[in-house]
Design an enzyme around this catalytic site. Structure first.
Site, PDB file in Angstrom:
ATOM      1  N   LYS A 190       0.907  -1.140   0.056  1.00 39.06           N
ATOM      2  CA  LYS A 190      -0.025   0.034  -0.271  1.00 39.06           C
ATOM      3  C   LYS A 190       0.951   1.008   0.096  1.00 39.06           C
ATOM      4  CE  LYS A 190      -2.484  -0.771   3.974  1.00 39.06           C
ATOM      5  NZ  LYS A 190      -3.009  -2.256   4.101  1.00 39.06           N
ATOM      6  N   ILE A 213       4.402 -14.299  -5.953  1.00 38.76           N
ATOM      7  CA  ILE A 213       3.749 -15.590  -6.022  1.00 38.76           C
ATOM      8  C   ILE A 213       2.939 -15.980  -7.376  1.00 38.76           C
ATOM      9  CG2 ILE A 213       3.515 -16.088  -3.653  1.00 38.76           C
ATOM     10  CD1 ILE A 213       0.697 -15.658  -4.034  1.00 38.76           C
ATOM     11  N   ASP A 214       2.480 -14.637  -7.873  1.00 38.59           N
ATOM     12  CA  ASP A 214       1.694 -14.608  -9.287  1.00 38.59           C
ATOM     13  C   ASP A 214       2.602 -15.118 -10.390  1.00 38.59           C
ATOM     14  OD1 ASP A 214       0.127 -13.671  -7.282  1.00 38.59           O
ATOM     15  OD2 ASP A 214       0.057 -11.554  -8.223  1.00 38.59           O
ATOM     16  N   GLY A 252       7.488  -7.097  -7.091  1.00 37.91           N
ATOM     17  CA  GLY A 252       6.542  -7.568  -8.250  1.00 37.91           C
ATOM     18  C   GLY A 252       6.750  -6.585  -9.044  1.00 37.91           C
TER      19      GLY A 252
END
Ligand code: F6P
Length: 356
Positions: free
Chosen positions: A74, A136-137, A111
């Site tokens: 965030k 993880i994606d 990421g």
């Protein structure tokens, strides 16, 4: 040299393996390392929230999950919450934090979203940045894999192994909803590894009637149970995305597995149950692959710093670490391609994506 290192975006298993490798490699060069806390938030406060890291500090970290540096997904520095429902640009303060620490370079582990923000900050505030892909994606372009992906796949695979056993005992259809945001890599890999019979991913439109027909054929052939893996970003059978609004107003995927299960139950009469795997895919110890990848990426990133080669991201291609311009990597989102070798593998195994 004085290097900074931070972890940014959602956590995953393997981040500490990278931090350890950065510190150990830097020590080999005689470089100093400062760990910045909570991603770029550490650069917002004065004094900057950073801690000196020596090999003693990172001893034993190779197999520890999470991130000792803490992280956040965030607070975009360019649109930072102002506390009154609006946003304010805090990028200058964050940019200055790097210079106040006297850093010669920053190793940013993130990421696609975090790396894009770090790259923008680096350009604006004259930082020397080297990026390391984690997610993880597994949707960062130009790298076959990113930190955390293998561990998440392992967790989802173990869940399928467990679900298969209980499904067989009761003759049920088990639906497993996995993470992955807009990419189906976790669902595809775990689905193959865990023996799923149906895999639904956002990249392939499905027809729920075809899914139900596939399950019915299996059960008519005497197979009493089935496993269905659903990626969280798949649309429900009515064609809508399932998003939940969290307390702070953020929106996250979640819940489509239930919709798919109910639609299957209505069409087949099979007893159907749903498991939403959620954040267990991000916690826990990294599997060996993520420890190795984290070690290789950490060492290579510090080597780039030592060579003065900045604005680069390390990546894994053809059994080795390579590096490429960060800009190229952040501009090339990597979803599952329709001709992906694993899509072909799944089809070859008789797994359906519900599209034929
Ligand atoms: O990007 C990683 C990821 O775990 C996604 O797979 C998931 O959709 C999202 O983050 C969850 O975010 P949060 O940690 O904010 O709930």
């Amino acid at each position: 040299m004085r290097l900074g290192v931070l972890t940014s975006g959602g956590d995953c298993a393997g981040l500490n393996s990278v931090v350890r490798a950065v510190v150990r490699r830097a020590d080999g060069y005689g470089f100093e390392v400062l760990g910045i806390h909570k991603a770029t938030h550490g650069f917002l406060v004065r004094p900057v929230d950073a801690v000196k890291l020596t090999p003693a500090h990172v001893s034993g970290l190779v197999g520890r999950g999470g991130t000792v540096l803490e992280t956040t997904n965030k607070g975009d520095p360019f649109a930072y919450p102002d506390g009154h429902g609006g946003t304010v640009d805090r990028s200058d303060v964050i940019g200055a934090g790097y210079h106040e620490l006297g850093l010669d370079a920053l190793v940013g582990i993130g990421g696609d979203g975090s790396l894009a923000i770090l790259h923008r900050l680096a350009t604006q505030s004259d930082w020397n940045l080297v990026g390391i892909p984690k997610t993880i994606d597994n949707d960062v372009g130009h790298t076959e894999t990113s930190i955390g992906f293998a561990s998440a796949v392992e967790v989802a695979t173990e869940a399928l192994d467990r679900l298969d056993i209980t499904a067989a005992s009761h003759g049920r259809v088990m639906v497993l909803e996995v993470m992955g945001r807009d990419a189906g890599h976790i669902a595809l890999n775990a689905g193959i590894a865990g023996g799923a019979h149906v895999i639904l991913i956002p990249e392939i439109d499905y027809d729920i009637d075809k899914v139900a027909a596939h399950l019915t054929r299996r059960h008519e052939a005497g197979l009493n149970h089935s496993l269905v893996v659903v990626a969280e970003a798949v649309k429900d059978p009515e064609g809508d995305h399932h998003l939940q609004t969290l307390a702070q107003g953020e929106r996250r995927y979640g819940g489509v597995g239930q919709q798919v299960a109910e639609a299957i139950a209505r069409r087949t009469d099979f007893e159907t149950r749903v498991t939403v795997l959620g954040h267990v895919q991000r916690g826990g110890s990294p599997v060996a692959n993520d420890r190795v990848l984290g070690s290789a990426f950490g060492v290579a990133a510090v080597d780039l710093c030592a060579q003065g080669r900045f604005g680069r991201m390390v990546a894994w291609q053809n059994r080795r670490v390579v590096d490429l311009p960060l800009e190229e990597a952040i501009n090339s989102y990597q979803a599952v391609e329709l001709d992906d070798a694993l899509v072909t593998t799944a089809r070859g195994l008789g797994i359906t994506f519900g599209d034929r």
